[in-house]
Every structure is written in C-alpha cells, then in structure tokens.
Scaffold this motif. Sequence first.
Motif, PDB file in Angstrom:
ATOM      1  N   UNK A   4       2.540  -9.441 -11.239  1.00 31.22           N
ATOM      2  CA  UNK A   4       2.542  -8.891 -12.610  1.00 31.22           C
ATOM      3  C   UNK A   4       2.113  -7.311 -12.630  1.00 31.22           C
ATOM      4  N   UNK A   5       1.467  -6.837 -11.913  1.00 31.39           N
ATOM      5  CA  UNK A   5       1.194  -5.647 -11.773  1.00 31.39           C
ATOM      6  C   UNK A   5       2.456  -4.785 -11.395  1.00 31.39           C
ATOM      7  N   UNK A   6       2.830  -5.077 -10.343  1.00 35.39           N
ATOM      8  CA  UNK A   6       4.035  -4.254  -9.867  1.00 35.39           C
ATOM      9  C   UNK A   6       5.335  -4.452 -10.522  1.00 35.39           C
ATOM     10  N   UNK A   7       5.614  -5.537 -11.061  1.00 30.15           N
ATOM     11  CA  UNK A   7       7.032  -5.647 -11.863  1.00 30.15           C
ATOM     12  C   UNK A   7       6.716  -5.122 -13.265  1.00 30.15           C
ATOM     13  N   UNK A   8       5.619  -5.107 -13.890  1.00 32.66           N
ATOM     14  CA  UNK A   8       5.439  -4.331 -15.033  1.00 32.66           C
ATOM     15  C   UNK A   8       5.333  -2.741 -14.849  1.00 32.66           C
ATOM     16  N   UNK A   9       4.936  -2.308 -13.850  1.00 33.53           N
ATOM     17  CA  UNK A   9       4.853  -0.878 -13.427  1.00 33.53           C
ATOM     18  C   UNK A   9       6.111  -0.443 -13.209  1.00 33.53           C
ATOM     19  N   UNK A  10       6.842  -1.347 -12.433  1.00 37.68           N
ATOM     20  CA  UNK A  10       8.496  -0.758 -12.217  1.00 37.68           C
ATOM     21  C   UNK A  10       9.126  -0.932 -13.648  1.00 37.68           C
TER      22      UNK A  10
ATOM     23  N   UNK B  25      10.642  -4.385  -4.963  1.00 34.39           N
ATOM     24  CA  UNK B  25      10.715  -4.618  -3.456  1.00 34.39           C
ATOM     25  C   UNK B  25       9.637  -5.090  -2.935  1.00 34.39           C
ATOM     26  N   UNK B  26       8.553  -4.321  -3.277  1.00 33.17           N
ATOM     27  CA  UNK B  26       7.322  -4.562  -2.606  1.00 33.17           C
ATOM     28  C   UNK B  26       6.686  -5.806  -3.103  1.00 33.17           C
ATOM     29  N   UNK B  27       6.655  -6.216  -4.523  1.00 33.32           N
ATOM     30  CA  UNK B  27       6.210  -7.241  -4.836  1.00 33.32           C
ATOM     31  C   UNK B  27       6.998  -8.461  -4.352  1.00 33.32           C
ATOM     32  N   UNK B  28       8.132  -8.386  -4.196  1.00 32.09           N
ATOM     33  CA  UNK B  28       9.015  -9.415  -3.483  1.00 32.09           C
ATOM     34  C   UNK B  28       8.486  -9.723  -2.173  1.00 32.09           C
ATOM     35  N   UNK B  29       8.085  -8.780  -1.314  1.00 31.86           N
ATOM     36  CA  UNK B  29       7.694  -8.820   0.037  1.00 31.86           C
ATOM     37  C   UNK B  29       6.173  -9.687   0.010  1.00 31.86           C
ATOM     38  N   UNK B  30       5.369  -9.109  -0.899  1.00 28.18           N
ATOM     39  CA  UNK B  30       4.044  -9.759  -1.190  1.00 28.18           C
ATOM     40  C   UNK B  30       4.318 -11.282  -1.549  1.00 28.18           C
TER      41      UNK B  30
ATOM     42  N   UNK C  92       0.833  -1.338  -0.049  1.00 25.76           N
ATOM     43  CA  UNK C  92      -0.101   0.077  -0.076  1.00 25.76           C
ATOM     44  C   UNK C  92       0.918   1.364  -0.027  1.00 25.76           C
ATOM     45  N   UNK C  93       1.907   1.133   0.801  1.00 24.80           N
ATOM     46  CA  UNK C  93       3.054   2.392   0.904  1.00 24.80           C
ATOM     47  C   UNK C  93       3.389   2.552  -0.551  1.00 24.80           C
ATOM     48  N   UNK C  94       4.008   1.562  -1.123  1.00 27.98           N
ATOM     49  CA  UNK C  94       4.799   1.664  -2.459  1.00 27.98           C
ATOM     50  C   UNK C  94       3.399   1.924  -3.618  1.00 27.98           C
ATOM     51  N   UNK C  95       2.448   1.492  -3.639  1.00 26.57           N
ATOM     52  CA  UNK C  95       1.224   1.918  -4.503  1.00 26.57           C
ATOM     53  C   UNK C  95       0.973   3.402  -4.476  1.00 26.57           C
ATOM     54  N   UNK C  96       0.626   3.788  -3.262  1.00 25.52           N
ATOM     55  CA  UNK C  96       0.698   5.221  -3.138  1.00 25.52           C
ATOM     56  C   UNK C  96       1.686   6.375  -3.328  1.00 25.52           C
ATOM     57  N   UNK C  97       2.955   5.649  -2.957  1.00 23.58           N
ATOM     58  CA  UNK C  97       3.955   6.423  -3.355  1.00 23.58           C
ATOM     59  C   UNK C  97       4.131   6.697  -4.771  1.00 23.58           C
ATOM     60  N   UNK C  98       3.932   5.751  -5.684  1.00 24.01           N
ATOM     61  CA  UNK C  98       4.085   6.049  -6.989  1.00 24.01           C
ATOM     62  C   UNK C  98       2.769   6.765  -7.714  1.00 24.01           C
ATOM     63  N   UNK C  99       1.706   6.516  -7.175  1.00 16.37           N
ATOM     64  CA  UNK C  99       0.409   7.089  -7.366  1.00 16.37           C
ATOM     65  C   UNK C  99       0.685   8.714  -7.322  1.00 16.37           C
ATOM     66  N   UNK C 100       0.779   9.017  -6.040  1.00  8.64           N
ATOM     67  CA  UNK C 100       1.078  10.483  -5.617  1.00  8.64           C
ATOM     68  C   UNK C 100       2.245  11.286  -6.298  1.00  8.64           C
ATOM     69  N   UNK C 101       3.102  10.577  -6.461  1.00 10.49           N
ATOM     70  CA  UNK C 101       4.240  10.957  -7.126  1.00 10.49           C
ATOM     71  C   UNK C 101       3.889  11.309  -8.621  1.00 10.49           C
ATOM     72  N   UNK C 102       3.323  10.426  -9.374  1.00 13.20           N
ATOM     73  CA  UNK C 102       2.961  10.583 -10.681  1.00 13.20           C
ATOM     74  C   UNK C 102       1.814  11.786 -10.751  1.00 13.20           C
ATOM     75  N   UNK C 103       0.799  11.633  -9.971  1.00 16.47           N
ATOM     76  CA  UNK C 103      -0.407  12.530 -10.103  1.00 16.47           C
ATOM     77  C   UNK C 103       0.147  14.027  -9.817  1.00 16.47           C
ATOM     78  N   UNK C 104       1.161  14.347  -8.963  1.00 16.53           N
ATOM     79  CA  UNK C 104       1.415  15.547  -8.420  1.00 16.53           C
ATOM     80  C   UNK C 104       2.571  16.087  -9.396  1.00 16.53           C
ATOM     81  N   UNK C 105       3.636  15.117  -9.936  1.00 18.20           N
ATOM     82  CA  UNK C 105       4.384  15.669 -10.501  1.00 18.20           C
ATOM     83  C   UNK C 105       4.714  15.102 -12.118  1.00 18.20           C
TER      84      UNK C 105
END
Length: 298
Positions: free
Chosen positions: A176-182, A282-287, A104-117
């Motif tokens: 699949x989602x997080x690796x392709x996104x990375x 990193x997050x996909x590996x943890x999950x 959840x941390x990683x998803x929102x980090x990427x989402x907020x960074x992209x939405x704002x920047x």
Amino acid sequence: MYLGAAMGMLFLPSLVKLKGPESVFLAEAALGVLWSVLWFKYATDPPRSEHPKAAAAGFGESLLPTEASPRTKMENGGSTVKATKIPWKKILVSRPVWAIVVNNFTFHYALYVLMNWLPTYFEQGLQLSLQEMGSSKMMPYLNMFLFSNIGGIVADHLVTKRVMSVTKTRKFLNTVGFIVASIALLALPIFRTSGGAILCSSVALGFLALGRAGFAVNHMDIAPRYAGIVMGVSNTAGTLAGIIGVDMTGRLLEAAKIEYSGLSSPESWRAVFFIPGWLCIFSSFIFLVFSTGERIFD
C-alpha cells in the motif's frame, strides 16, 4: 528524524534569508553539540532480556551473536567459550533479505531525491519562493512523521489482534505504501501549482513512511539474532541510493536545462520523479513475492 526534517524545511529558508547560507551549518552544528550533551547524560544500555517488554519482543542478551557467549560446560567442570558464527553466506543469498535490501534502496532513493531536490523544484520548476510558501513547505516531511507512526500502530494492531499474520501485515503495508507513493511521484510533475505539488509530495513521502512498517522492521522478523547485521546490509544499499540518486538527478537536470532551456517546464522534471516512481512499483512487487514474516535465521 522526519519531524526534524519538517522543522528544518520550516525554519532554515528564513535563516538563510536573514543570515546567509553559512548560518545553516552553524545552526546544525549547535544542535549537534546540544544533542551530544543530552545523549551522554541520558543514554542507557540496550534493554536486557529481563525487561518485560524486551522479553516479550524477543530481545535480550541471549539473542546477541557475541564472541563471549554462550559458554558450554566441560566434563572436568570447567567451561569454554562457544563462539557464534554469523551465517554470512545464508544471509547474502537469502531472498527475503534481498527483498528488504531492494526496498531500502528504493525508499532512500526517493527520500534523498525529494529532500535534496524538492526545494529546487519549488523555486525553479514552479517559480515559487520558499520564504513565501510559509508552513506549507514542511507538510511533506510532517506527513512522514505522522504516517510512520500510523504505520507502526496499524501493524501492531493487525498482528497483536491476529487480524493478519506477520507476513501478510508486512506485505500489505509495504505494498500500500509504495504503490500509493509511486502514483503520487508519477503525478507530481503534472501539477503546476504549489498546492498540487505539496499534495503530491506529501502523499509520496507519507506513504513511503507508511511502507516502513513493512520492509524496515522485517529484519527483526526474519533474523532477530542477526537483525543488526541485516539492517547494516540494507542500510548500505540505502546510503548508496542516496549517493546515486542525488548525483544522477543533478545530471538529469543539467541535461534538461540544456534541452528545454531551463527547468521551468514539467518535461524538465519528469525523469526526476518517474525514476523513483517506477522503482517503488518494482520494489513493492519484489517484497510481495519474496518477503516473509517468519524467522528464517535461528
């Protein structure tokens, strides 16, 4: 939510050009008032256990950890309230819970960074005008809307048709989602055209949304009675990610502006997109290692 972001990206730049930046806040305030009117008129109570779909999904009053239920009968015919204790310690030391929190941390980090920047990247990194980009600038967020629905449909199919277990379904879609996104995030600063940037950002946000069929519903798998609590804990991490990510990105760009004499070079933006890209790996590996689709909290 994502469709709203897409509509905002489509219409708000033109509104700023016509009426100035203050008009954005007035427009969103008006939409908020309209939503409130509709909410108070049409909102209903949560589905009860007698509702067929709610019962099939395991929802209902019998699962809610309220102080007023359940009641236990006493020998003299009376009854007393048996308070349900929330297993805070077990929740906070649970590895599957932390797998959800990290993702959840990683998803929102990427989402907020992209939405704002991302608008800043288009205008200062690629020297493009948002007003002149037309409807293409909404594609990353429209892709989130499409892929979040696709993820839900695919997950339901895999589980209900017994193609995969719940655990394997969550891990498969999340990975699949997080690796392709990375991959898309790491490639984003390489592309120097509007088409390439739109493609990479659309793939990144789209597959992040696909990954929500993994981590974002996993709390209902592992703790249906305490799903709201687990969701609250993980969403706290998501909110912190937005605070940290947006602020740190601004600091990185300020430093890059000094080092590279502006923000037009790809080097200026590399760290901005590399951080969420590596976080996704990193997050996909943890999950993959620590998550489960089995109920662990009764």
